[in-house]
Design an enzyme around this catalytic site. Structure first.
Site, PDB file in Angstrom:
ATOM      1  N   TYR A  82      -0.031 -19.686  -1.428  1.00 12.00           N
ATOM      2  CA  TYR A  82       0.295 -19.703  -2.864  1.00 12.00           C
ATOM      3  C   TYR A  82       1.748 -19.326  -3.161  1.00 12.00           C
ATOM      4  CZ  TYR A  82      -0.957 -14.812  -2.211  1.00 12.00           C
ATOM      5  OH  TYR A  82      -1.047 -13.534  -1.727  1.00 12.00           O
ATOM      6  N   ASP A 126     -13.097 -13.610  -0.275  1.00 16.32           N
ATOM      7  CA  ASP A 126     -12.227 -14.768   0.031  1.00 16.32           C
ATOM      8  C   ASP A 126     -13.134 -15.995   0.123  1.00 16.32           C
ATOM      9  OD1 ASP A 126      -9.809 -13.364   0.257  1.00 16.32           O
ATOM     10  OD2 ASP A 126     -10.114 -12.952   2.382  1.00 16.32           O
ATOM     11  N   ASN A 146      -7.185 -27.624  14.296  1.00 17.18           N
ATOM     12  CA  ASN A 146      -6.224 -26.533  14.504  1.00 17.18           C
ATOM     13  C   ASN A 146      -5.201 -26.897  15.565  1.00 17.18           C
ATOM     14  OD1 ASN A 146      -5.405 -23.821  13.835  1.00 17.18           O
ATOM     15  ND2 ASN A 146      -6.088 -23.225  15.893  1.00 17.18           N
ATOM     16  N   ARG A 147      -3.987 -26.314  15.401  1.00 15.13           N
ATOM     17  CA  ARG A 147      -2.907 -26.538  16.382  1.00 15.13           C
ATOM     18  C   ARG A 147      -3.397 -26.201  17.786  1.00 15.13           C
ATOM     19  NH1 ARG A 147       2.380 -22.889  15.727  1.00 15.13           N
ATOM     20  NH2 ARG A 147       0.784 -21.287  16.025  1.00 15.13           N
ATOM     21  N   THR A 148      -3.969 -25.006  17.953  1.00 17.19           N
ATOM     22  CA  THR A 148      -4.572 -24.640  19.238  1.00 17.19           C
ATOM     23  C   THR A 148      -6.014 -25.138  19.192  1.00 17.19           C
ATOM     24  OG1 THR A 148      -3.182 -22.672  19.224  1.00 17.19           O
ATOM     25  CG2 THR A 148      -4.985 -22.717  20.830  1.00 17.19           C
ATOM     26  N   LYS A 202      -9.147  -6.518   7.857  1.00 15.95           N
ATOM     27  CA  LYS A 202     -10.411  -7.118   7.411  1.00 15.95           C
ATOM     28  C   LYS A 202     -11.513  -6.988   8.473  1.00 15.95           C
ATOM     29  CE  LYS A 202      -8.205 -10.273   4.166  1.00 15.95           C
ATOM     30  NZ  LYS A 202      -8.093 -11.627   3.615  1.00 15.95           N
ATOM     31  N   LYS A 236      -9.289 -23.114  19.737  1.00 17.20           N
ATOM     32  CA  LYS A 236      -9.762 -22.189  18.690  1.00 17.20           C
ATOM     33  C   LYS A 236     -10.584 -22.933  17.640  1.00 17.20           C
ATOM     34  CE  LYS A 236      -5.868 -18.956  18.914  1.00 17.20           C
ATOM     35  NZ  LYS A 236      -4.735 -18.454  18.109  1.00 17.20           N
ATOM     36  N   ALA A 283      -8.427 -16.939   7.309  1.00 14.71           N
ATOM     37  CA  ALA A 283      -8.695 -17.709   6.083  1.00 14.71           C
ATOM     38  C   ALA A 283      -9.594 -18.904   6.413  1.00 14.71           C
ATOM     39  CB  ALA A 283      -7.384 -18.179   5.467  1.00 14.71           C
TER      40      ALA A 283
HETATM   41  P1  NAP Z   1      -3.999 -16.265  10.732  1.00 14.81           P
HETATM   42  O1  NAP Z   1      -5.320 -15.667  11.028  1.00 14.81           O
HETATM   43  O2  NAP Z   1      -2.769 -15.718  11.365  1.00 14.81           O
HETATM   44  O3  NAP Z   1      -4.095 -17.840  11.124  1.00 14.81           O
HETATM   45  C1  NAP Z   1      -2.978 -18.665  11.055  1.00 14.81           C
HETATM   46  C2  NAP Z   1      -3.381 -20.122  11.291  1.00 14.81           C
HETATM   47  O4  NAP Z   1      -2.218 -20.927  11.032  1.00 14.81           O
HETATM   48  C3  NAP Z   1      -3.833 -20.442  12.716  1.00 14.81           C
HETATM   49  O5  NAP Z   1      -4.852 -21.405  12.672  1.00 14.81           O
HETATM   50  C4  NAP Z   1      -2.555 -21.022  13.348  1.00 14.81           C
HETATM   51  O6  NAP Z   1      -2.806 -21.929  14.398  1.00 14.81           O
HETATM   52  C5  NAP Z   1      -1.996 -21.783  12.160  1.00 14.81           C
HETATM   53  N1  NAP Z   1      -0.549 -22.008  12.289  1.00 14.81           N
HETATM   54  C6  NAP Z   1       0.442 -21.085  12.206  1.00 14.81           C
HETATM   55  N2  NAP Z   1       1.652 -21.680  12.344  1.00 14.81           N
HETATM   56  C7  NAP Z   1       1.395 -23.006  12.528  1.00 14.81           C
HETATM   57  C8  NAP Z   1       2.236 -24.147  12.724  1.00 14.81           C
HETATM   58  N3  NAP Z   1       3.559 -24.035  12.754  1.00 14.81           N
HETATM   59  N4  NAP Z   1       1.640 -25.355  12.839  1.00 14.81           N
HETATM   60  C9  NAP Z   1       0.293 -25.477  12.782  1.00 14.81           C
HETATM   61  N5  NAP Z   1      -0.560 -24.435  12.594  1.00 14.81           N
HETATM   62  C10 NAP Z   1      -0.008 -23.223  12.483  1.00 14.81           C
HETATM   63  O7  NAP Z   1      -3.698 -16.279   9.184  1.00 14.81           O
HETATM   64  P2  NAP Z   1      -4.759 -16.244   7.966  1.00 14.81           P
HETATM   65  O8  NAP Z   1      -5.054 -14.846   7.620  1.00 14.81           O
HETATM   66  O9  NAP Z   1      -5.887 -17.158   8.293  1.00 14.81           O
HETATM   67  O10 NAP Z   1      -3.887 -16.842   6.772  1.00 14.81           O
HETATM   68  C11 NAP Z   1      -3.524 -18.212   6.724  1.00 14.81           C
HETATM   69  C12 NAP Z   1      -2.824 -18.481   5.392  1.00 14.81           C
HETATM   70  O11 NAP Z   1      -3.758 -18.316   4.328  1.00 14.81           O
HETATM   71  C13 NAP Z   1      -1.660 -17.520   5.096  1.00 14.81           C
HETATM   72  O12 NAP Z   1      -0.586 -18.252   4.553  1.00 14.81           O
HETATM   73  C14 NAP Z   1      -2.236 -16.566   4.059  1.00 14.81           C
HETATM   74  O13 NAP Z   1      -1.258 -16.084   3.174  1.00 14.81           O
HETATM   75  C15 NAP Z   1      -3.199 -17.492   3.319  1.00 14.81           C
HETATM   76  N6  NAP Z   1      -4.280 -16.772   2.629  1.00 14.81           N
HETATM   77  C16 NAP Z   1      -4.403 -16.939   1.289  1.00 14.81           C
HETATM   78  C17 NAP Z   1      -5.411 -16.298   0.598  1.00 14.81           C
HETATM   79  C18 NAP Z   1      -5.533 -16.519  -0.884  1.00 14.81           C
HETATM   80  O14 NAP Z   1      -6.173 -15.697  -1.555  1.00 14.81           O
HETATM   81  N7  NAP Z   1      -4.989 -17.600  -1.422  1.00 14.81           N
HETATM   82  C19 NAP Z   1      -6.302 -15.451   1.285  1.00 14.81           C
HETATM   83  C20 NAP Z   1      -6.169 -15.291   2.667  1.00 14.81           C
HETATM   84  C21 NAP Z   1      -5.141 -15.964   3.329  1.00 14.81           C
HETATM   85  P3  NAP Z   1      -2.919 -21.431  15.939  1.00 14.81           P
HETATM   86  O15 NAP Z   1      -4.344 -20.960  16.111  1.00 14.81           O
HETATM   87  O16 NAP Z   1      -2.604 -22.626  16.728  1.00 14.81           O
HETATM   88  O17 NAP Z   1      -1.916 -20.313  16.112  1.00 14.81           O
END
Ligand code: NAP
Length: 266
Positions: free
Chosen positions: A212, A100, A147-149, A65, A152, A128
Site C-alpha cells: 500500500y 489479515d 512464487n519466485r522460489t 506474528k 516455497k 501475507a
Molecule cells: P515475506 O514473508 O518476507 O514474503 C515476501 C515474499 O515476496 C516472498 O514470497 C518472496 O519470494 C517475495 N519476493 C520478495 N522480493 C521479490 C522479488 N524481487 N521478486 C519476486 N518475489 C519477491 O513478506 P510478507 O510479510 O508476506 O509481506 C509481503 C508484502 O505484503 C509486504 O510488502 C507487506 O508490506 C505487505 N503486507 C500488507 C498488509 C496489508 O495490510 N496491506 C499486511 C501484511 C503484509 P521468495 O520466497 O522467493 O523470497
C-alpha cells in the site's frame, strides 16, 4: 481507560494508531492505542508483560506474528495459518486471531467481488501469502500459488486444500485463466516494479495488491489500464483493523471514520 496497542519492531511508522484512535473517538469509547516496539529477543516476556499490565488487546506486526501464535489460544481458523496478528486478552486468557486473513475477505466483499467458486492466484509464499491463500480457500476459491522460489509455492500449496504451486514464470499463463490475481510479495513496495508483466492483464481480472505504499502500485496501474477491477492494499489494512476493533469491543466498527483516518496518513 482501556489500553490497546500495536507490538512489532519497528512500529514507529505504523498507521494503526490513527486508525484505531479515530474508531474509539467515533464510538465514544474511553481507550488509548499505543505503539510498543518490543525487543526481538524478549518477545515472550513482552506478551506476558502486556497481559500482566492489563492491556486489553494487541495488534501484532512483523516480526512477531508467529511468536504471537505460540503465546495465545488460537481461534479455530488461525490454527492452519500459524500466524496471529490480533490478540484479545480475555478473562480466560489471550485469544489469537488472524484479521489479515478475515480482513482481506471483507475487503473483497466491500468491493462486491465474490470469491466462492472463483479461481485465484496468490503471488508470493511468505506471511501475507499464507493469510491470503488460506483465506481465499476458506471463502470457496480454487487457489494457485506462484512464487519466485518455486519450492516455497509447492510447500504452501501442500498445506492449503486443493491448491497448486507454481514458479513465477507461469504467472502469465495463470493470469490468462483465473478471475483474481493477488500480489502478496513485497515487489512494488516504494518502487515502480511489478511482479506481473503489463501485457498479461485483461479486463476480466480482479487485481489485489497487499502493498500500500504507494497506494497505486505499477501492479494495480497496469491492471487498471487493461480494464481490470482493482483493490489496493489499504483496504486489507483497514479491514484487519475493523475486524480487530469488533473483536475487542463487541461493537460495530465505524468503517468510514477508520478509512478516512487511514487514508489521510498515507
Ligand atoms: P515475506 O514473508 O518476507 O514474503 C515476501 C515474499 O515476496 C516472498 O514470497 C518472496 O519470494 C517475495 N519476493 C520478495 N522480493 C521479490 C522479488 N524481487 N521478486 C519476486 N518475489 C519477491 O513478506 P510478507 O510479510 O508476506 O509481506 C509481503 C508484502 O505484503 C509486504 O510488502 C507487506 O508490506 C505487505 N503486507 C500488507 C498488509 C496489508 O495490510 N496491506 C499486511 C501484511 C503484509 P521468495 O520466497 O522467493 O523470497
Amino acid at each position: 481507560m482501556d489500553v490497546y496497542g500495536i507490538i512489532g519492531n519497528p512500529v514507529e511508522h505504523s498507521l494503526s494508531p490513527p486508525m484505531h484512535e479515530a474508531a474509539f473517538r467515533e464510538r465514544g469509547i474511553d481507550a488509548k492505542y499505543v505503539t510498543f516496539e518490543a525487543d526481538v529477543d524478549r518477545i515472550e516476556e513482552a506478551f506476558h508483560g502486556a497481559e500482566a499490565l492489563g492491556v486489553d488487546g494487541l495488534t501484532v506486526t512483523l516480526p512477531f506474528k508467529h511468536d504471537a501464535f505460540e503465546f495465545v489460544e488460537p481461534e479455530e481458523s488461525v490454527r492452519r495459518v500459524g500466524a496471529v496478528n490480533t490478540i484479545d486478552f480475555t478473562e480466560s486468557g489471550p485469544v489469537g486471531y488472524n484479521t489479515d486473513m478475515t480482513g482481506t475477505l471483507r475487503a473483497f466483499e466491500h468491493h462486491d467481488v465474490a470469491l466462492d467458486g472463483a479461481d485465484a492466484v496468490v503471488v508470493g509464499a511468505g506471511g501475507a501469502a499464507r493469510a491470503l491463500a488460506f483465506g481465499f480457500e476458506e471463502a470457496g476459491a480454487d487457489v494457485a500459488i506462484a512464487n519466485r522460489t518455486e519450492s516455497k509455492a509447492h510447500d504452501l500449496a501442500d498445506e492449503v486444500p486443493g491448491a497448486t504451486g507454481h514458479g513465477l514464470d507461469e504467472l502469465p499463463e495463470l493470469m490468462a485463466e483465473v478471475d483474481v490475481v493477488a500480489n502478496a510479495t513485497s515487489v512494488g513496495l516504494e518502487s515502480d516494479d511489478s511482479v506481473a508483466p503489463a501485457d498479461a492483464w485483461h479486463s476480466d481480472l480482479v487485481a489485489f495488491d497487499a502493498v500500500y505504499t504507494p497506494l497505486e502500485t505499477t501492479f494495480l496501474g497496469d491492471a487498471k489500464a487493461a480494464g481490470a477491477q482493482t483493490i489496493d492494499g489499504a483496504w486489507m489494512l483497514l479491514f484487519q483493523g475493523v475486524d480487530a476493533f469488533e473483536i475487542w469491543t463487541g461493537e460495530e466498527a465505524p468503517v468510514d471514520a477508520m478509512n478516512e483516518a487511514l487514508r489521510s496518513h498515507l
